[in-house]
Design a protein around this motif. Structure first.
Motif, PDB file in Angstrom:
ATOM      1  N   GLY A  37      44.930  55.370  29.759  1.00 30.33           N
ATOM      2  CA  GLY A  37      45.756  54.448  30.526  1.00 30.33           C
ATOM      3  C   GLY A  37      44.948  53.219  30.879  1.00 30.33           C
ATOM      4  O   GLY A  37      43.779  53.107  30.515  1.00 30.33           O
ATOM      5  N   VAL A  38      45.624  52.311  31.561  1.00 28.09           N
ATOM      6  CA  VAL A  38      45.002  51.051  31.940  1.00 28.09           C
ATOM      7  C   VAL A  38      45.243  50.836  33.429  1.00 28.09           C
ATOM      8  O   VAL A  38      46.364  51.045  33.903  1.00 28.09           O
ATOM      9  N   THR A  39      44.220  50.474  34.172  1.00 28.78           N
ATOM     10  CA  THR A  39      44.435  50.074  35.553  1.00 28.78           C
ATOM     11  C   THR A  39      44.045  48.617  35.710  1.00 28.78           C
ATOM     12  O   THR A  39      43.113  48.142  35.070  1.00 28.78           O
ATOM     13  N   THR A  40      44.813  47.928  36.530  1.00 30.47           N
ATOM     14  CA  THR A  40      44.472  46.537  36.814  1.00 30.47           C
ATOM     15  C   THR A  40      45.061  46.148  38.156  1.00 30.47           C
ATOM     16  O   THR A  40      46.226  46.457  38.436  1.00 30.47           O
ATOM     17  N   GLY A  41      44.269  45.509  38.980  1.00 29.88           N
ATOM     18  CA  GLY A  41      44.725  45.020  40.280  1.00 29.88           C
ATOM     19  C   GLY A  41      45.385  46.102  41.107  1.00 29.88           C
ATOM     20  O   GLY A  41      46.373  45.861  41.786  1.00 29.88           O
ATOM     21  N   GLY A  42      44.889  47.346  41.001  1.00 33.10           N
ATOM     22  CA  GLY A  42      45.458  48.426  41.793  1.00 33.10           C
ATOM     23  C   GLY A  42      46.621  49.129  41.113  1.00 33.10           C
ATOM     24  O   GLY A  42      47.015  50.230  41.496  1.00 33.10           O
ATOM     25  N   ASP A  79      39.149  44.404  35.372  1.00 31.41           N
ATOM     26  CA  ASP A  79      38.879  43.663  36.600  1.00 31.41           C
ATOM     27  C   ASP A  79      40.001  42.651  36.780  1.00 31.41           C
ATOM     28  O   ASP A  79      40.327  41.924  35.851  1.00 31.41           O
ATOM     29  N   GLY A  80      40.574  42.595  37.930  1.00 27.66           N
ATOM     30  CA  GLY A  80      41.485  41.497  38.212  1.00 27.66           C
ATOM     31  C   GLY A  80      40.764  40.546  39.111  1.00 27.66           C
ATOM     32  O   GLY A  80      39.590  40.790  39.435  1.00 27.66           O
ATOM     33  N   PRO A  81      41.384  39.511  39.608  1.00 26.27           N
ATOM     34  CA  PRO A  81      42.679  39.041  39.119  1.00 26.27           C
ATOM     35  C   PRO A  81      42.572  37.954  38.068  1.00 26.27           C
ATOM     36  O   PRO A  81      43.523  37.227  37.882  1.00 26.27           O
TER      37      PRO A  81
END
Lengths: 348, 348
Positions: B319-324, B245-247
């Motif tokens: 993988g990693v996703t963050t803030g799109g 979860d961002g930000p």
């Protein structure tokens, strides 16, 4: 190995990728390298020891291969485990290396560590890689007592006997041979090559440590800084005097080829025999890196087969006597890591 | 301390004499420093981890006191023990130092190590001193599971939640502040001084590791190389994707004073706010040395009080996703010890 890639080329992950397949898995390993930490099964009490080897202080890459350094780093730590009377169970290593280190150097190190671990029935269970200005190898080794008890330096008493498992002075003779260029000479073979080999790759007898503990050893350490200095440590910790039988004829015989080779090759060629004898005595009494085990037993008949009696414990001010010389502890010859060799008076 | 004596002046024994009285005795120590090896009581499985800190690579003596280095060396190793879900039981340290090192530097180091050990309820149980071209501190820390089980990186599964105990980016912000000279400025105080303090002396929550293990954490590590890179390690080991979860508003708020101080003081003064925001995001996503614990739990209600939920685990390519942003593992931003900062593409 013809790789010319460097550690910086490979990056941390690349170097780890090369090393991992070289590490065997032996002993009570639950979780090996690759997580935040390793996990070992331990029965009862744990013994822990650590030692750092630094390039140009403790080894030279033109005198020792990476594999040699790995063997030695493992051996000197596992010898400390054995010197407590414990059974080795594994080790971890932190390697600091300049970015321009050839990437096959860590590989050779890993091979050497693994080979010596195999001799002790254990393995490398974890590690760390860092950038450093010079090659720095920091090993921490572990052991367990398996029903036995730790053998400290402090339990020796008057009337007991002092015994040694291993050799004396050979690694020191090998070091002087390397310094004189004998490591590079084609045709270096026989006793001279063997002495250089002891300097590069000591072979402590790990089983002797457990045998000593089972036999009721009252004090023990591994001879890493020289017989006189290390015997002095037992004397100090136990509050006794240690009389070492001289003159250690078999040890002197074993290192004599080094003195002869040095006399024949160097500016001192043709020097009188006494000078070469003095050199041999110095190696035997103050040279430490053979990593033999020095132990004290209640009496002669309790000494295990790996050991030979080399002295006795007597009441008196803490100190060491050998060959008529009486050396108070604290001034005994040997290696000091900051002060250099033979700090505090070379009585031998 | 006004001592101007050096390690070479004191010699190995002299330095040890200064250090020994500074080391407390806590935890299951049977034999402490002074023999060939230390002895600890261990219940069941042993966890072991090692890390080397090198002067000018991992710390600078003009930015950190010896005590700071001791605190940090202990903290980062004890955090690795905690990250396995284990209870720390002690550590050993090997120190390499140039001969001209002031003899009170090892004393400060020992004080710092002991202080951080005290926070974890343990002590320094052994060590080694060597000569080295630069200050080199190699710590190996130990822990036990006390009935629990090791929490690895590899157990995360889709549908689980990702949580963090600790802060993000503060140590990295502190590092940039030190680099800009804020460590020396009289009057540096408040949030800026606090961020520098996190860089110098991180304060991992060791108890959180055990709490996570008790709560059934399926994967855990300590964030030492940056959130994105370390989350990528769990993703890789577990074969999952991690959505962060961002930000991270609260983390960004905490480091913003550093960006503002840097903007106000440096050549970039007056730069637009976006640039300073980017800096904060970089600190929070890729700055590692806060040594928070990143763990995965079966569901939200199992997350212990020391943790806050910051993401979730989903099926997919590791993988990693963050803030799109979608970052495959292996290329994620963070620290590489040979390649330097942000090797392999700075996606953040």
């Amino acid at each position: 190995m013809t790789s010319t890639r460097t550690c910086a080329d490979e990056g941390e992950d690349g170097v780890l990728h090369r090393i991992m397949p070289l590490l065997g898995r032996r002993g009570p390993v639950v979780i090996g390298p690759g997580d935040d930490a390793a996990v070992l099964d331990v029965a009862g009490k744990l013994v822990v020891t650590t030692d750092m080897l630094v390039e140009d202080e403790d080894f030279r890459t033109d005198w020792s291969t990476a594999r040699d350094v790995g063997v030695k780093a493992a051996a000197q730590n596992l010898a400390d485990v054995a010197a407590m009377g414990a059974e080795p169970i594994g080790l971890v290593v932190a390697l600091g290396a300049p970015g321009d280190t050839p990437a096959d150097w860590p590989e050779g190190l890993a091979e050497g560590l693994d080979a010596e671990c195999a001799r002790a029935g254990v393995s490398v269970v974890g590690g760390d890689l860092s950038a450093a200005p010079r090659l720095t190898v920091s090993v921490t080794a572990f052991g367990q007592f398996a029903g036995g008890r730790p053998v400290l330096r402090s339990g020796a008493g008057p009337g007991e006997v002092v015994a040694l498992a291993g050799t004396l002075g050979r690694a020191a003779a090998g070091l002087d041979l390397l310094a004189a260029g004998f490591g590079d000479r084609a045709g270096t073979h026989g006793p001279v090559a063997e002495l250089i080999g002891v300097q590069r790759r000591p072979t402590p007898c790990y089983e002797a440590g457990r045998a000593a503990a089972r036999a009721g050893a009252t004090a023990m350490l591994d001879v890493s800084d020289g017989l006189v200095r290390d015997a002095g440590r037992i004397a100090q910790a136990s509050g006794v005097r240690i009389d070492l039988d001289g003159p250690f004829e078999s040890d002197l015989d074993a290192v004599r080829p080094a003195a002869e080779a040095l006399d024949a090759s160097g500016p001192a060629a043709g020097a009188d025999g006494d000078r070469s004898f003095d050199t041999c005595v110095r190696w035997v009494l103050t040279g430490g890196e053979d990593h033999g085990l020095l132990a004290v037993f209640p009496d002669e008949k309790s000494v295990p087969e790996q050991f030979r009696v080399i002295g006795s414990v007597v009441a008196g001010d803490p100190g060491v006597t050998t060959g008529g010389l009486q050396l108070p502890v604290g001034t005994a010859s040997g290696w000091d890591h900051f002060g250099g060799r033979f700090r505090g008076g070379d009585g031998a």
